[in-house]
Design an enzyme around this catalytic site. Sequence first.
Site, short mmCIF file in Angstrom:
data_model
loop_
_atom_site.label_atom_id
_atom_site.label_comp_id
_atom_site.label_asym_id
_atom_site.label_seq_id
_atom_site.Cartn_x
_atom_site.Cartn_y
_atom_site.Cartn_z
N HIS A 21 -26.98 -43.82 -35.25
CA HIS A 21 -28.42 -43.84 -35.56
C HIS A 21 -29.12 -44.49 -34.38
O HIS A 21 -28.87 -45.68 -34.12
CB HIS A 21 -28.66 -44.63 -36.85
CG HIS A 21 -27.90 -44.10 -38.03
ND1 HIS A 21 -28.46 -43.24 -38.95
CD2 HIS A 21 -26.61 -44.29 -38.43
CE1 HIS A 21 -27.56 -42.94 -39.87
NE2 HIS A 21 -26.42 -43.56 -39.58
N GLU A 202 -19.61 -43.36 -48.45
CA GLU A 202 -19.63 -44.66 -47.74
C GLU A 202 -19.51 -45.73 -48.83
O GLU A 202 -18.53 -46.43 -48.91
CB GLU A 202 -20.94 -44.81 -46.94
CG GLU A 202 -21.07 -46.14 -46.19
CD GLU A 202 -22.40 -46.29 -45.44
OE1 GLU A 202 -23.36 -45.54 -45.73
OE2 GLU A 202 -22.48 -47.19 -44.57
N ASP A 281 -24.46 -48.12 -36.33
CA ASP A 281 -25.64 -48.90 -35.92
C ASP A 281 -25.15 -50.09 -35.08
O ASP A 281 -25.15 -51.24 -35.55
CB ASP A 281 -26.38 -49.42 -37.16
CG ASP A 281 -26.80 -48.27 -38.06
OD1 ASP A 281 -27.80 -47.60 -37.78
OD2 ASP A 281 -26.08 -48.02 -39.06
#
Length: 343
Positions: A21, A202, A281
Amino acid sequence: MTKIDMASFVRALPKAELHLHIEGTLEPEMTFELAAKHGIQLPYANVAALRSAYNFSNLQSFLDIYYQGVQVLKDADDFFQLTHAYLKRAHNDGVVHVEIFFDPQSHLERGIPLSVVFEGMNRALVGGERELGISYRVIPCFLRHLSEAAAMQTLEALLPYREYICAVGLDSSENGHPPSKFSRVFARAREEGLLTVAHAGEEGPPSYIWEALDDLKVSRIDHGVGCEADEALCQRLASEHMPLTVCPVSNIKLAVFDRMESHNLKRLLQRGLCVTVSSDDPAYFGGYELDNLLAVQQALGLSREDMVTLARNSIEASFLSTAEKQVWQKMIGKCADTLMSAE
Ligand code: HPA
Ligand code: ZN
């Protein structure tokens, strides 16, 4: 010849990062720099205070801070700077191809037009390809905690930028927001010739992975580590060689597994699933691509052959053309032969 160390070996292997991301590469130093530039007051005294807030108990506790960080991204230069900094880090890790997620809704809702996001990001990506040799694809993701109508509206807003994107994805808070909520949006995206991916498994149940496959017709599952609870699902993923973009450091930081030694990546690989490794991230979780690869290698005792498999899977699972994939697979073979024969 002396034996090359594991870190140098893994760095040298050409590899693709497929689950990243771009807003999640915002390092605290840049957050403060951009806040000062735009006259934004942050609720943290300094970089260290912000970094110490990166202590998450689950996905939602991370997302709350991540959406706050995004507020400092305002003009095209900000998106350029963010993307350029990430590409330099990725290049240092031996990444040769990136498929970058971004969250259009988190910018549109702040009044930042898509033209600004694309201008800055694309300037960095074109420069990165020219200067660092990193090829790229861009994948906007819909925020699943928002409505189907909001996602559909976002898709329509993206269509004028169709040439800059290859697929659409689905991210944000997973539980309570099954992929099937977005079946019509993804069908519309596919009608436009876009490929699809989705975060599933997830934190969410195996049924969300089934829905991503059957309702959204995804080409890859982002994360997907929750598949292990469902034997039939694992068999399907293996038989279709459906890629999973696994993010090990993220999984530990968000308490999906209690420690790296308990991560199921090795078991999934041994079952023949097409496992790839990404950083998700990295600014928030404290690990870029190479950190992720080395963390699982060490904790799970992965062999050099396993690391070659992960590099090969990353290229195979990418949205590069068949010809481009063949070039990189040959390069991986050559690199592995050279470096492993030096042992
Ligand atoms: N999961 C869901 N949404 C996200 C993530 C993630 O790992 N990162 C950024 N948005
Ligand atoms: Zn993610």
